[in-house]
Write a protein that holds these residues in place. Structure first.
Motif, mmCIF file in Angstrom:
data_model
loop_
_atom_site.group_PDB
_atom_site.id
_atom_site.type_symbol
_atom_site.label_atom_id
_atom_site.label_comp_id
_atom_site.label_asym_id
_atom_site.label_seq_id
_atom_site.Cartn_x
_atom_site.Cartn_y
_atom_site.Cartn_z
ATOM 1 N N GLU A 1 0.842 -1.212 0.000
ATOM 2 C CA GLU A 1 0.000 0.000 0.000
ATOM 3 C C GLU A 1 0.871 1.253 0.000
ATOM 4 N N GLU A 2 1.980 1.174 0.722
ATOM 5 C CA GLU A 2 2.879 2.327 0.786
ATOM 6 C C GLU A 2 3.476 2.612 -0.591
ATOM 7 N N LEU B 1 0.748 4.176 -2.760
ATOM 8 C CA LEU B 1 0.486 5.580 -2.391
ATOM 9 C C LEU B 1 1.632 6.482 -2.829
ATOM 10 N N LEU B 2 2.858 5.974 -2.718
ATOM 11 C CA LEU B 2 4.013 6.773 -3.135
ATOM 12 C C LEU B 2 3.966 7.024 -4.650
ATOM 13 N N SER C 1 1.506 9.633 -5.336
ATOM 14 C CA SER C 1 2.082 10.959 -5.059
ATOM 15 C C SER C 1 2.957 11.413 -6.234
ATOM 16 N N ARG D 1 0.624 17.781 -11.835
ATOM 17 C CA ARG D 1 0.545 19.195 -11.462
ATOM 18 C C ARG D 1 1.596 20.025 -12.174
ATOM 19 N N ALA E 1 8.524 17.523 -3.395
ATOM 20 C CA ALA E 1 7.683 16.386 -3.012
ATOM 21 C C ALA E 1 8.482 15.288 -2.300
ATOM 22 N N LEU F 1 14.484 9.415 -0.771
ATOM 23 C CA LEU F 1 14.225 7.971 -0.715
ATOM 24 C C LEU F 1 15.517 7.166 -0.780
ATOM 25 N N THR G 1 14.726 9.100 3.911
ATOM 26 C CA THR G 1 13.615 8.216 4.238
ATOM 27 C C THR G 1 14.017 6.821 3.794
ATOM 28 N N LYS H 1 -5.464 0.917 2.975
ATOM 29 C CA LYS H 1 -4.795 1.853 2.069
ATOM 30 C C LYS H 1 -5.501 3.216 2.094
ATOM 31 N N LYS I 1 -4.525 5.002 5.235
ATOM 32 C CA LYS I 1 -3.182 5.596 5.111
ATOM 33 C C LYS I 1 -3.205 6.799 4.167
ATOM 34 N N ALA I 2 -3.992 6.687 3.099
ATOM 35 C CA ALA I 2 -4.074 7.808 2.149
ATOM 36 C C ALA I 2 -4.579 9.057 2.868
ATOM 37 N N ILE J 1 1.291 17.021 -1.291
ATOM 38 C CA ILE J 1 1.526 15.680 -1.837
ATOM 39 C C ILE J 1 2.203 14.855 -0.749
ATOM 40 N N PRO J 2 1.563 13.771 -0.314
ATOM 41 C CA PRO J 2 2.171 12.990 0.771
ATOM 42 C C PRO J 2 3.534 12.438 0.376
ATOM 43 N N GLN J 3 4.508 12.602 1.255
ATOM 44 C CA GLN J 3 5.833 12.046 1.028
ATOM 45 C C GLN J 3 5.902 10.659 1.666
ATOM 46 N N MET J 4 6.948 9.929 1.309
ATOM 47 C CA MET J 4 7.070 8.563 1.826
ATOM 48 C C MET J 4 7.052 8.547 3.353
ATOM 49 N N ARG J 5 7.706 9.511 3.968
ATOM 50 C CA ARG J 5 7.755 9.463 5.440
ATOM 51 C C ARG J 5 6.355 9.700 6.015
ATOM 52 N N ILE K 1 3.589 8.781 4.481
ATOM 53 C CA ILE K 1 2.841 7.549 4.181
ATOM 54 C C ILE K 1 3.196 6.468 5.200
ATOM 55 N N LEU K 2 4.494 6.367 5.502
ATOM 56 C CA LEU K 2 4.927 5.354 6.471
ATOM 57 C C LEU K 2 4.381 5.675 7.865
#
Lengths: 383, 253
Positions: free
Chosen positions: A7-8, A11-12, A15, A22, A49, A54, A63, B69, B72-73, B186-190, B192-193
């Motif tokens: 899921e992560e 979602l990434l 993003s 955009r 962003a 990463l 991260t 999901k 988390k979103a 915009i959500p970043q990985m950190r 999201i985690l």
């Protein structure tokens, strides 16, 4: 076997797509390509962003994510049309320097990487030393407590923008070249460094240079890691570097395929969509097969690496296969587009020019046969 | 100040099909956060950040809200915790029922400002925010294009046809924000985690009291029939053209 993204990861990637949408980058990239300019404005959007962080350890402001996730992000960005050789994540470079560099070197490289800025151009290839890296002749000579670098490096990507060079040079201590290379990190604005731009057929957004090093004065503290261990230090992380590069191959192939598929579904000739003709369908099907193959190899090897397995043979297989397969996919995509594909208005033309070098750089596809083939036979002889 | 944004989980409009009889087909539609609610979340988070407060999220609906999901979103966008009211009966709740459940849930949450989106991304009735304010007995303002807090009072701006209206409201209050109010982060990985580790409180309808009957009877929800265009073009605004246009429109009934 679980092929589902986490899921992560999903979602990434969402993003990433949002940031990309955009940005409305397409016209901008076309303009940068035409003017041979680095796409700074687009880079800023991905930096904002958080994508450069990463894979960089958390204690250094990054991260932590696995290699699989990094590979997926790079692939996805290129599939959206992100220009090749302009990627903004330098975790491989950071990991190298964290392993071997001193504190000042680590700080300098991290600062660049967290801003999505290429920290160093790699001083490896020389005019007489391409695939034959043992022929590198650049020297590091000690004199009065200083080290002087002399030689010529070539095919240095972003030598105009990267603030440092990570330079391989002979120390003149051991006879065997591989046991004689030392790694030095020095700023590109040091006296004695001049650069000259190469006129390439593609990758216009990323300049490539020949770099002349004339008595470049370095401190002993500019040495990275251990003297005469430079070659082995560089090889430590090349498997991951190779995966990231191959992720760009998969992404560029997907980008071309998506566009050609859409076109085939809409473009009418003889009163029907050209996608209804079997000769076009054959192309699309073979393109799709190649993309699936590349992706499967890429994800499997990323998984192996994340699970602590060596992928020294596998990364060669992938480098050879994905370079060729991506080229074939993009070439077929161009063919499906017909005359439009051969114009600069069509993005596929850029992909066609840009991706070609992936069959050459960072280990040619012929050298991949040498490295993988030799290892496979050796393995069989041992058994 | 502590803020709370309300959001709705809706089927992704891109994937909604239309059946032969005009009814909608949701088979292929995955569930997503309502796109207008993203601005509500951003407004709640940025106002809480600016005032050293806490931003929270509240949603009501059926079991689809359990999707990890989607949770988390939502929580990757900066809020500290999430409250969900989950019950199968809420799958088809109308605006009044939704607002009633939200009001009951808000009774249990300590917050100064409730922020709703412009409308839900599926039915877009634009009713819930206003109804919620009325049911909760709080000041309510809709179409808010700017929000800030000054000395314990809420200052909001609404863009009207010819002017910008500036209103003060006492807190606690309820507002609905326009899509222009911000550009959601915009959500970043950190983020999201971190989202997967944030607190999530789930209530059933029984925890909050009964669901009121719907005052609205939904007869059907159908896609509009597409009509062949007439392809009649009038080149100028000459009187005869205007007369002809009017008579053509009249003739079509």
């Amino acid at each position: 076997m679980d092929f589902k993204k986490t899921e992560e990861q999903e979602l990434l990637l969402e993003s990433l797509r949002t940031a990309y949408e955009r940005g409305h980058f397409e016209d901008y990239f076309k303009q940068c390509d035409e003017n041979h300019e680095f796409p700074d404005k687009a880079v800023e959007v991905l930096v904002e962003a958080g994508f450069p962080s990463l894979g960089i350890p958390e204690e250094y402001g990054g991260t932590e994510v696995d290699i699989m996730t990094q590979v997926m992000v790079a692939e996805e960005a290129h599939s959206l049309g992100w220009p090749s050789l302009c990627w903004i994540n330098f975790s491989t470079e950071v990991v190298d320097i964290l392993a071997f560099g001193n504190e000042a070197q680590q700080k300098a490289i991290l600062e660049c990487a967290l801003q999505g800025k290429k920290p160093f151009t790699l001083g490896f290839t020389e005019p007489q030393a391409g695939s034959d890296s043992a022929a590198m002749a650049t020297t590091a000579t000690k004199r009065d407590g200083k080290v002087y670098i002399n030689g010529t490096k070539t095919f240095n990507t972003s030598a105009d923008r990267a603030p440092y060079m990570l330079c391989m040079a002979r120390s003149g201590i051991n006879e065997s070249p591989y046991k004689d290379f030392s790694m030095y990190l020095f700023p590109m604005d040091r006296a004695g460094i001049t650069i000259s731009k190469l006129n390439k057929i593609g990758n216009n957004m990323c300049g490539t240079y020949e770099v002349y090093l004339e008595d470049v004065e370095c401190e002993e503290s500019d040495l990275v890691g251990v003297e005469c261990q430079g070659f082995y230090q560089l090889m430590k992380n090349f498997e991951v570097e190779r995966l990231t590069m191959c992720a760009a191959n998969v992404g560029m192939a997907r980008c071309a395929y998506d566009e050609a598929l859409k076109y085939a579904a809409q473009r009418e000739q003889f009163g029907k969509a050209i996608g209804s003709f079997q000769l076009i369908q054959e192309k699309l099907v073979d393109m799709k097969i190649k993309i699936e193959n590349m992706q499967n190899m890429l994800y499997k090897y990323a998984w192996m690496k994340d699970n602590g397995e060596s992928i020294s043979v596998e990364s060669s297989l992938l480098k050879r296969y994905s370079g060729q397969a991506a080229f074939e996919v993009i070439d077929d995509a161009l063919q499906i587009m017909g005359g439009i594909g051969y114009t600069h208005d069509c993005r596929i033309a850029r992909l066609w020019r840009d991706q070609r070098v992936y069959r050459i750089m960072a280990g040619t596809e012929e050298i991949m046969v040498h490295t993988a083939g030799r290892a496979l036979v050796k393995e069989a002889q041992r058994a | 100040m502590n803020t709370i944004a309300c959001y709705k989980v809706v089927p992704d409009a891109q994937d909604i099909g239309v059946n032969a009889d005009g009814t909608l087909n949701f088979d292929k539609a995955r569930m997503i956060l309502g796109e207008y609610d993203l601005m509500a979340i951003e407004a709640a988070v940025s106002l809480a950040e600016a005032t050293d407060g806490k931003a929270m999220l509240l949603t009501v609906g059926d079991e689809s809200l359990q999707d990890s999901k989607l949770i988390k979103a939502a929580l990757s966008r900066g809020a500290a915790e999430l409250y969900s009211v989950i019950d199968p009966a809420l799958a088809s709740a109308d605006a009044f029922q939704t607002a009633s459940v939200l009001a009951a849930a808000l009774d249990k949450i300590d917050c100064d400002l409730v922020i709703c989106g412009e409308g839900s991304a599926d039915l877009y009735a634009q009713q819930v925010g206003t109804l919620l304010g009325a049911l909760a007995g709080l000041p309510v303002v809709n179409s808010v294009g700017k929000l800030e807090e000054q000395d314990g009072t809420l200052i909001v701006e609404r863009v009207l046809e010819h002017e910008i209206e500036v209103l003060e409201a006492s807190l606690p209050a309820v507002v609905s924000v326009t899509t222009d109010i911000n550009l959601p982060r915009i959500p970043q990985m950190r983020d999201i985690l971190a989202a997967g580790k944030k607190p999530h409180t789930i209530w059933s309808l029984a925890d909050l009291g009964d669901l009121p009957a719907s005052p609205v009877e939904t007869v059907s929800t159908k896609a509009p029939e597409s009509v062949e265009r007439k392809h009649i073009v009038f080149e100028s605004d000459a009187q005869e053209n205007i007369d002809e246009l009017v008579s053509q429109i009249r003739a079509l009934g």
